[in-house]
Design a protein around this motif. Structure first.
Motif, PDB file in Angstrom:
ATOM      1  N   GLU A  56      10.727  -0.374  -7.211  1.00 45.24           N
ATOM      2  CA  GLU A  56      10.786  -1.250  -6.058  1.00 45.24           C
ATOM      3  C   GLU A  56      11.745  -0.595  -5.066  1.00 45.24           C
ATOM      4  O   GLU A  56      11.757  -1.122  -3.977  1.00 45.24           O
ATOM      5  CB  GLU A  56      11.809  -2.437  -6.919  1.00 45.24           C
ATOM      6  CG  GLU A  56      11.292  -2.996  -7.988  1.00 45.24           C
ATOM      7  CD  GLU A  56      10.519  -4.240  -7.990  1.00 45.24           C
ATOM      8  OE1 GLU A  56      10.881  -5.034  -7.079  1.00 45.24           O
ATOM      9  OE2 GLU A  56       9.416  -4.556  -8.810  1.00 45.24           O
ATOM     10  N   SER A  57      12.328   0.586  -5.272  1.00 47.73           N
ATOM     11  CA  SER A  57      12.962   0.874  -3.946  1.00 47.73           C
ATOM     12  C   SER A  57      12.157   1.795  -2.994  1.00 47.73           C
ATOM     13  O   SER A  57      12.602   2.199  -1.956  1.00 47.73           O
ATOM     14  CB  SER A  57      14.227   1.889  -4.624  1.00 47.73           C
ATOM     15  OG  SER A  57      13.555   3.068  -5.242  1.00 47.73           O
ATOM     16  N   HIS A  58      10.956   1.933  -3.125  1.00 48.70           N
ATOM     17  CA  HIS A  58      10.200   2.671  -2.384  1.00 48.70           C
ATOM     18  C   HIS A  58       9.991   2.104  -0.880  1.00 48.70           C
ATOM     19  O   HIS A  58      10.072   0.974  -0.910  1.00 48.70           O
ATOM     20  CB  HIS A  58       8.541   2.577  -2.889  1.00 48.70           C
ATOM     21  CG  HIS A  58       7.819   3.546  -2.295  1.00 48.70           C
ATOM     22  ND1 HIS A  58       7.191   3.355  -1.085  1.00 48.70           N
ATOM     23  CD2 HIS A  58       7.424   5.051  -2.827  1.00 48.70           C
ATOM     24  CE1 HIS A  58       6.491   4.339  -0.553  1.00 48.70           C
ATOM     25  NE2 HIS A  58       6.518   5.413  -1.667  1.00 48.70           N
ATOM     26  N   PHE A  59      10.145   2.990   0.084  1.00 52.50           N
ATOM     27  CA  PHE A  59      10.399   2.091   1.375  1.00 52.50           C
ATOM     28  C   PHE A  59       9.292   1.256   1.797  1.00 52.50           C
ATOM     29  O   PHE A  59       9.581   0.507   2.761  1.00 52.50           O
ATOM     30  CB  PHE A  59      10.711   3.623   2.413  1.00 52.50           C
ATOM     31  CG  PHE A  59       9.318   3.975   2.838  1.00 52.50           C
ATOM     32  CD1 PHE A  59       8.893   5.339   2.105  1.00 52.50           C
ATOM     33  CD2 PHE A  59       8.738   3.653   4.013  1.00 52.50           C
ATOM     34  CE1 PHE A  59       7.675   5.763   2.459  1.00 52.50           C
ATOM     35  CE2 PHE A  59       7.442   4.591   4.373  1.00 52.50           C
ATOM     36  CZ  PHE A  59       6.983   5.638   3.692  1.00 52.50           C
ATOM     37  N   GLU A  60       8.037   1.699   1.370  1.00 52.41           N
ATOM     38  CA  GLU A  60       6.760   0.999   1.743  1.00 52.41           C
ATOM     39  C   GLU A  60       6.955  -0.660   1.325  1.00 52.41           C
ATOM     40  O   GLU A  60       6.590  -1.489   1.629  1.00 52.41           O
ATOM     41  CB  GLU A  60       5.356   1.260   1.163  1.00 52.41           C
ATOM     42  CG  GLU A  60       5.070   2.383   2.045  1.00 52.41           C
ATOM     43  CD  GLU A  60       4.402   2.274   3.183  1.00 52.41           C
ATOM     44  OE1 GLU A  60       4.467   0.850   3.529  1.00 52.41           O
ATOM     45  OE2 GLU A  60       3.768   3.063   3.816  1.00 52.41           O
ATOM     46  N   ILE A  61       7.664  -0.844  -0.113  1.00 53.38           N
ATOM     47  CA  ILE A  61       8.015  -1.789  -0.711  1.00 53.38           C
ATOM     48  C   ILE A  61       9.090  -2.742   0.082  1.00 53.38           C
ATOM     49  O   ILE A  61       8.832  -3.929   0.284  1.00 53.38           O
ATOM     50  CB  ILE A  61       8.287  -1.714  -2.138  1.00 53.38           C
ATOM     51  CG1 ILE A  61       7.151  -1.043  -2.994  1.00 53.38           C
ATOM     52  CG2 ILE A  61       8.474  -3.055  -2.786  1.00 53.38           C
ATOM     53  CD1 ILE A  61       7.444  -0.827  -4.115  1.00 53.38           C
ATOM     54  N   ARG A  62      10.167  -1.941   0.256  1.00 55.30           N
ATOM     55  CA  ARG A  62      11.283  -2.761   0.965  1.00 55.30           C
ATOM     56  C   ARG A  62      10.787  -3.162   2.469  1.00 55.30           C
ATOM     57  O   ARG A  62      11.199  -4.227   3.024  1.00 55.30           O
ATOM     58  CB  ARG A  62      12.329  -1.634   1.338  1.00 55.30           C
ATOM     59  CG  ARG A  62      13.217  -1.618  -0.126  1.00 55.30           C
ATOM     60  CD  ARG A  62      14.332  -0.850   0.114  1.00 55.30           C
ATOM     61  NE  ARG A  62      13.881   0.504   0.377  1.00 55.30           N
ATOM     62  CZ  ARG A  62      14.757   1.315   0.804  1.00 55.30           C
ATOM     63  NH1 ARG A  62      15.977   1.060   1.238  1.00 55.30           N
ATOM     64  NH2 ARG A  62      14.315   2.792   1.009  1.00 55.30           N
ATOM     65  N   ALA A  79      10.710  -7.009   3.693  1.00 54.42           N
ATOM     66  CA  ALA A  79      11.423  -7.304   5.092  1.00 54.42           C
ATOM     67  C   ALA A  79      10.431  -7.952   6.048  1.00 54.42           C
ATOM     68  O   ALA A  79      10.803  -8.997   6.759  1.00 54.42           O
ATOM     69  CB  ALA A  79      11.916  -5.999   5.652  1.00 54.42           C
ATOM     70  N   CYS A  80       9.186  -7.461   6.297  1.00 53.00           N
ATOM     71  CA  CYS A  80       8.432  -8.086   6.980  1.00 53.00           C
ATOM     72  C   CYS A  80       7.982  -9.490   6.746  1.00 53.00           C
ATOM     73  O   CYS A  80       7.924 -10.363   7.387  1.00 53.00           O
ATOM     74  CB  CYS A  80       6.905  -7.427   6.806  1.00 53.00           C
ATOM     75  SG  CYS A  80       6.434  -6.670   8.362  1.00 53.00           S
ATOM     76  N   VAL A  81       7.772  -9.813   5.224  1.00 53.18           N
ATOM     77  CA  VAL A  81       7.397 -11.026   4.883  1.00 53.18           C
ATOM     78  C   VAL A  81       8.705 -12.021   5.383  1.00 53.18           C
ATOM     79  O   VAL A  81       8.592 -13.252   5.846  1.00 53.18           O
ATOM     80  CB  VAL A  81       7.250 -11.204   3.425  1.00 53.18           C
ATOM     81  CG1 VAL A  81       7.072 -12.672   2.935  1.00 53.18           C
ATOM     82  CG2 VAL A  81       5.677 -10.706   3.091  1.00 53.18           C
ATOM     83  N   GLU A  82      10.098 -11.688   5.010  1.00 58.25           N
ATOM     84  CA  GLU A  82      11.258 -12.505   5.217  1.00 58.25           C
ATOM     85  C   GLU A  82      11.161 -12.837   6.576  1.00 58.25           C
ATOM     86  O   GLU A  82      11.312 -13.868   7.002  1.00 58.25           O
ATOM     87  CB  GLU A  82      12.359 -11.535   4.768  1.00 58.25           C
ATOM     88  CG  GLU A  82      12.519 -11.720   3.162  1.00 58.25           C
ATOM     89  CD  GLU A  82      13.665 -10.786   2.520  1.00 58.25           C
ATOM     90  OE1 GLU A  82      14.073 -10.062   3.046  1.00 58.25           O
ATOM     91  OE2 GLU A  82      13.866 -11.122   1.257  1.00 58.25           O
ATOM     92  N   GLN A  83      10.976 -11.650   7.221  1.00 62.25           N
ATOM     93  CA  GLN A  83      11.201 -11.797   8.981  1.00 62.25           C
ATOM     94  C   GLN A  83       9.971 -12.901   9.419  1.00 62.25           C
ATOM     95  O   GLN A  83      10.520 -13.801  10.210  1.00 62.25           O
ATOM     96  CB  GLN A  83      10.506 -10.643   9.443  1.00 62.25           C
ATOM     97  CG  GLN A  83      11.401 -10.144  10.702  1.00 62.25           C
ATOM     98  CD  GLN A  83      11.292  -8.633  11.020  1.00 62.25           C
ATOM     99  OE1 GLN A  83      10.329  -8.118  10.654  1.00 62.25           O
ATOM    100  NE2 GLN A  83      12.088  -8.235  12.080  1.00 62.25           N
ATOM    101  N   THR A  84       8.950 -13.018   9.087  1.00 66.35           N
ATOM    102  CA  THR A  84       7.934 -14.009   9.329  1.00 66.35           C
ATOM    103  C   THR A  84       8.318 -15.209   9.099  1.00 66.35           C
ATOM    104  O   THR A  84       8.438 -16.474   9.639  1.00 66.35           O
ATOM    105  CB  THR A  84       6.559 -13.702   8.701  1.00 66.35           C
ATOM    106  OG1 THR A  84       6.360 -12.489   9.092  1.00 66.35           O
ATOM    107  CG2 THR A  84       5.459 -14.585   9.309  1.00 66.35           C
ATOM    108  N   VAL A 110       0.796  -1.234   0.140  1.00 63.23           N
ATOM    109  CA  VAL A 110      -0.045  -0.002   0.059  1.00 63.23           C
ATOM    110  C   VAL A 110       1.076   1.348  -0.028  1.00 63.23           C
ATOM    111  O   VAL A 110       1.823   1.437   0.886  1.00 63.23           O
ATOM    112  CB  VAL A 110      -0.922  -0.019   1.274  1.00 63.23           C
ATOM    113  CG1 VAL A 110      -1.955   1.195   1.263  1.00 63.23           C
ATOM    114  CG2 VAL A 110      -1.837  -1.083   1.394  1.00 63.23           C
ATOM    115  N   ILE A 111       0.818   1.977  -0.983  1.00 60.45           N
ATOM    116  CA  ILE A 111       1.565   3.248  -1.081  1.00 60.45           C
ATOM    117  C   ILE A 111       0.674   4.329  -1.334  1.00 60.45           C
ATOM    118  O   ILE A 111      -0.311   4.610  -1.930  1.00 60.45           O
ATOM    119  CB  ILE A 111       2.616   3.491  -2.234  1.00 60.45           C
ATOM    120  CG1 ILE A 111       3.418   2.036  -2.003  1.00 60.45           C
ATOM    121  CG2 ILE A 111       3.041   4.648  -2.692  1.00 60.45           C
ATOM    122  CD1 ILE A 111       4.373   1.869  -3.054  1.00 60.45           C
TER     123      ILE A 111
END
Lengths: 275, 637
Positions: free
Chosen positions: B470-476, B480-485, B196-197
């Protein structure tokens, strides 16, 4: 009851695989084959081992996800049954079952009992449809379909795309799968306008995928969980023959089937090869 | 927060026409400049993706299965309703509308339901043209049957495989667009977050289920057609892979979740036979036309059914509902089966089952007649249970098979996040508190073929979206959230399997938020769910790594979401102090034991907002007005 499962284990497509033997002690005769694998997997996870990968979803014999060889027979010994509906009461206490994935060049292995069947999707994409965009349909009763045609079309349309026919065929032919769609659509009046071109495109794609040719052995119908009749292959051959006669100049020579969407590479093939 | 359903003003018959006319169009030459993501490839997702591709948009379609043709719509048996009135028996768009609003126990939005009934006729035309082999009369016309107690014959069917044939029609249309290059298909790819941006849905984060790669996909609009959440109960008639993850993660990103406690239980399923059981199988409801339902009169009577004499049997539905008998609606039949089993009078090894007995019907009509009517069902039953229902009564028990709740959407099927559309069972829209038979297929195809292709166009034409990369902070952040989970789940390496947690969660939800609910039970359930969830994050064992094909990891992520959903279902059920449709609160029943609605206080859609785990969710109400169909109490005595 107690069963010995000898299962093909292979970590990835490029790794080498081998059979590993497991013993499952607490098998209930009401379990399905897949529930028996669930029980085995729970054991494996609790012991810190890697569970057996197998494909499944609806577990009521309609989605076509599941399937593997049991003692050399696709979907196991019970006719017209997928492995998710095969209950363990059909086996004896102490029996050994050998479980292997579908083996065919056009179904590359992913892991253990799981194979990649996207070649089936590509056969459908090549022409397994009626070209009618949303909104352009006439009233449902404007197209009369004799009951007998509707019933025969339904017999062919019952295919669940599991791939057992390919696995059972000594040639790894996809003729029953491809023929089922060609027959389903070709029988109906709605499917007539594209009947020739559909057969040419689908058969060309089927050959490009690396499935073998059909030599009318009939192993496929012996294992088909939906009992698709062998006649669909005759329908495919007839429509292909008819089509290549009529459409030769326009289409056949220009067909360039895709084989690997994921990588974007396109393989050129001679549409007259095979079949 | 105020919910605006954006229902067109004026007479209901003209609402959809008016809405369509007022929509802005995207210039045909500009359509290919817009990219649209469709998640899910069932009836709603595949039909939406195919239609948007035909219109010229650039579509990416995602499914977790190996092929879009596997989606669970494929398992629907009975049929699809349409107000064609081909049988000349008095059906009309208005009647289908009326029946659906009433069947939903007055908890759905009238304008949506009216549009559904209008579009139903187009769906049949479209599917026939695609080559769906519907059943025919000898003259070649389409045939119909009456279904689920409807008084008109408006159900179209293809043997017992209507869902399969409709899905294959949509799948073929989808593959045609794949070949045409308008749709790119991503099988074995699971959506794990919504991007969501600037408050607009702009893409998704996915995991490739073969390689484990986490990717982002950006688009101008996102459509979720990811199905229902019945698998929160562990045992259900849903496919094993069906899950809530896509809509739940969108919910956590701001989309309101409406009426989560509205779930439907089907009374005639094959009972559970043991702890290893992985799913439940539905038997067609038509069996109740000729079968008689009973249990032993005495508790713990372990005699074989043929040794129990007539006077020791309790035909409890015939006794309690003399006029409807065995044909009472789904929720009533289900609840009564639960009561007799709770009393200790259930049959079979587990005591969770009731008899469905055909002995009288066979004696009256002959075996041949019963074979003609139910032969395939009897065979299916025998295949699973190894019992011959011509000789021994069938055993049946209720099971979850549909969820009416889902993400809240307005009339345009857009959620509370602009640019996020939700179609099919994944949204909450048309069925209110109870869905009628043969209506799920209708709604999925209506949303996908005929509604969302228009409304997405309107959204694209009226919103000027900035380019994002892809560099937008919401995307990163989302990645990161998904990878963390994923890493968290893999790192716990506890002592219990994912399935063992899921099974335990399912038992709690089934017990306290299933066929019948009480305030005390629900409060209790919330505590138990929280405890179990805490244990899950301490003690689950997910083997293997995140970098390859790992089915345990797939399940682990889905079960984590089911925990949070289960809690919200109980909160919603607790908040709704009335009984309606599939939601039965024992405190709110009539003197005869029937569901008692409270229209003065609860005639609204309960839409919940996420406020972080552990914080009570926000309740936003969308009031429901009934201008055309006037609320009345159901009675089956």
């Amino acid at each position: 009851m107690r069963l010995t499962l000898k299962i093909w284990r292979q970590q990835t497509r490029s790794a080498s695989g081998k059979f590993v033997t497991y013993s499952v002690d607490n098998v209930n005769s009401d379990m399905s084959m897949l529930e028996c694998l669930d029980v085995l997997n729970e054991q494996l996870i609790e012991n810190g081992d890697d569970p057996v990968a197998f494909e499944h979803d609806c577990r009521e014999g309609i989605c076509g996800s599941c399937g593997f060889m049991i003692n050399g027979i696709a979907h196991g010994p019970l006719p017209a049954t997928t492995v998710c509906q095969l209950t363990m009461r059909h086996f004896r206490d102490g029996q050994e079952l050998v479980l292997e994935p579908w083996r065919a060049k056009a179904f590359p292995l992913i892991k253990d009992l799981v194979v990649d069947r996207r070649s089936f999707d590509r056969i459908i994409a090549a022409g397994g449809y009626i070209s009618v965009s949303t909104g352009s349909a006439p009233d449902g009763n404007a197209i009369l379909v004799p009951k007998e045609s509707a019933d025969r079309a339904m017999d062919a349309a019952a295919c669940i795309g599991c791939g057992a026919c390919v696995a059972a065929c000594p040639n790894a032919s996809a003729a029953l799968f491809t023929g089922a769609k060609i027959a389903h659509l070709g029988i109906l009046p709605q499917g007539k306008p594209e009947r020739d071109i559909r057969a040419i495109r689908m058969v060309t794609q089927m050959n490009a995928e690396g499935f073998g040719g059909c030599t009318n052995i009939g192993e496929c119908i012996g294992v088909c969980p939906k009992e698709i009749p062998l006649e669909v292959i005759a329908a495919m051959n007839r429509d292909y023959f008819r089509g290549s006669w009529r459409e030769r100049d326009n289409v056949v020579t220009t067909l360039r089937p895709f084989t690997e969407w994921s990588t974007g590479s396109k393989l050129k093939v001679d549409p007259h090869s095979g079949n | 927060m105020q919910l605006d359903a954006r229902i067109p003003s004026g007479p209901i018959e003209a609402a959809w026409d008016k809405a369509r006319f007022n929509m802005k169009l995207v210039n045909p030459a500009n359509k290919r400049k817009h990219s649209i993501i469709v998640v899910g490839s069932g009836l709603a997702g595949a039909s939406a993706a195919a239609t948007l591709g035909e219109l010229g948009y650039r579509v990416s379609c995602f499914c977790f299965q190996d092929s879009p043709r596997r989606a669970h719509s494929i398992a629907a048996q009975g049929g699809i309703n349409a107000a064609k009135n081909y049988q000349n028996d008095g059906d009309s768009i208005y009647r289908l509308f009326y029946d659906t609003v009433k069947g939903g126990d007055f908890r759905s939005r009238e304008a949506n339901v009216y549009r559904l009934a209008q579009i139903s006729v187009n769906i049949i035309d479209q599917c026939v043209a695609q080559g769906v082999p519907f059943a025919r009369e000898y003259g070649g016309t389409l045939t119909n049957r009456s279904f689920g107690g409807a008084q008109v014959s408006r159900t179209f069917y293809a043997r017992g495989q209507t869902g399969q044939q409709l899905l294959l029609g949509a799948y073929q249309a989808l593959e045609r667009q794949v070949q045409a290059g308008t749709v790119t298909m991503y099988p074995r790819t699971e959506m794990l977050d919504l991007i969501v941006i600037d408050d607009h849905a702009r893409g998704i984060v996915t995991r490739n289920l073969v390689t484990g790669e986490i990717d982002t996909h950006l688009a101008d609009a996102v459509i979720l057609g990811t199905g229902g959440y019945g698998n929160v109960y562990y045992l259900s008639t849903n496919a094993k892979g069906s899950n809530v993850t896509a809509i739940w993660r969108a919910h956590k990103k701001g989309a309101l979740f409406a009426n989560p406690c509205f779930t439907q239980i089907h009374p005639t399923c094959i009972p559970v036979s043991g702890d290893y059981q992985s799913k439940l199988t539905l038997m067609s409801e038509s069996l109740r036309n000729d079968g008689r339902i009973w249990v032993p009169r005495k508790k713990g009577d372990k005699r074989a059914p043929d040794e129990i004499p007539e006077e020791d049997r309790d035909y409890y539905l015939e006794r309690r509902y003399p006029s409807f008998g065995n044909l009472v609606p789904r929720d009533v039949a289900s609840r009564n089966a639960k009561y007799v089993c709770d009393e200790g009078r259930g049959v079979g090894e587990t005591g969770l089952g009731v008899y469905l007995d055909f002995a009288d019907a066979i004696q009256r009509l002959g075996r041949k007649a019963i074979e003609d009517r139910y032969g395939n069902l009897f065979e299916m039953y025998q295949r699973i249970t190894d019992e011959d229902p011509y000789k021994v009564p069938m055993r049946i028990y209720p099971a979850i098979h549909y969820t009416m709740g889902g993400l809240w959407v307005d009339y345009y099927l857009m959620s509370t996040i602009p640019g996020l559309f939700v179609v099919g069972e994944a949204n909450f829209s048309d069925h209110g508190a109870n869905r009628l038979g043969a209506s799920a297929l209708m709604q999925g195809l209506s949303d996908g073929y005929f509604i969302v292709p228009y409304t997405v166009g309107d959204y694209l034409a009226t919103n000027k979206l900035e380019r994002v990369d892809e560099s937008h902070f919401e995307i990163r952040n989302a990645v990161a959230c998904v990878e963390q989970t994923v890493q968290k789940l893999l790192s716990i390496k506890g002592r219990r399997t994912v399935d063992s947690f899921h099974r335990e969660l399912g038992k709690i939800v089934w017990e306290y938020c299933g066929m019948s609910r009480t305030a005390q039970g629900l409060e209790n359930a919330i505590q138990q769910i929280r405890q179990l969830r805490d244990e899950y994050w301490q003690n689950v064992n997910v083997p293997g790594s995140g970098e390859d094909f790992n089915q345990s990891l797939e399940k682990a992520g889905r079960v984590a979401d089911f925990f949070e959903l289960a809690e919200l279902m109980c909160i919603d059920a607790l908040e709704r102090n009335e009984s309606c449709g599939g939601h039965f609160r024992e405190e709110y029943q009539t003197a005869e034991g029937e569901a008692q609605r409270d229209d003065d206080n609860y005639s609204y859609v309960a839409a919940w907002g996420y406020r972080g785990y552990g914080n009570p969710p926000d309740l936003v109400k969308e009031p429901l007005d009934f201008e055309y169909v006037h609320p009345a109490q159901r009675s089956y005595k």
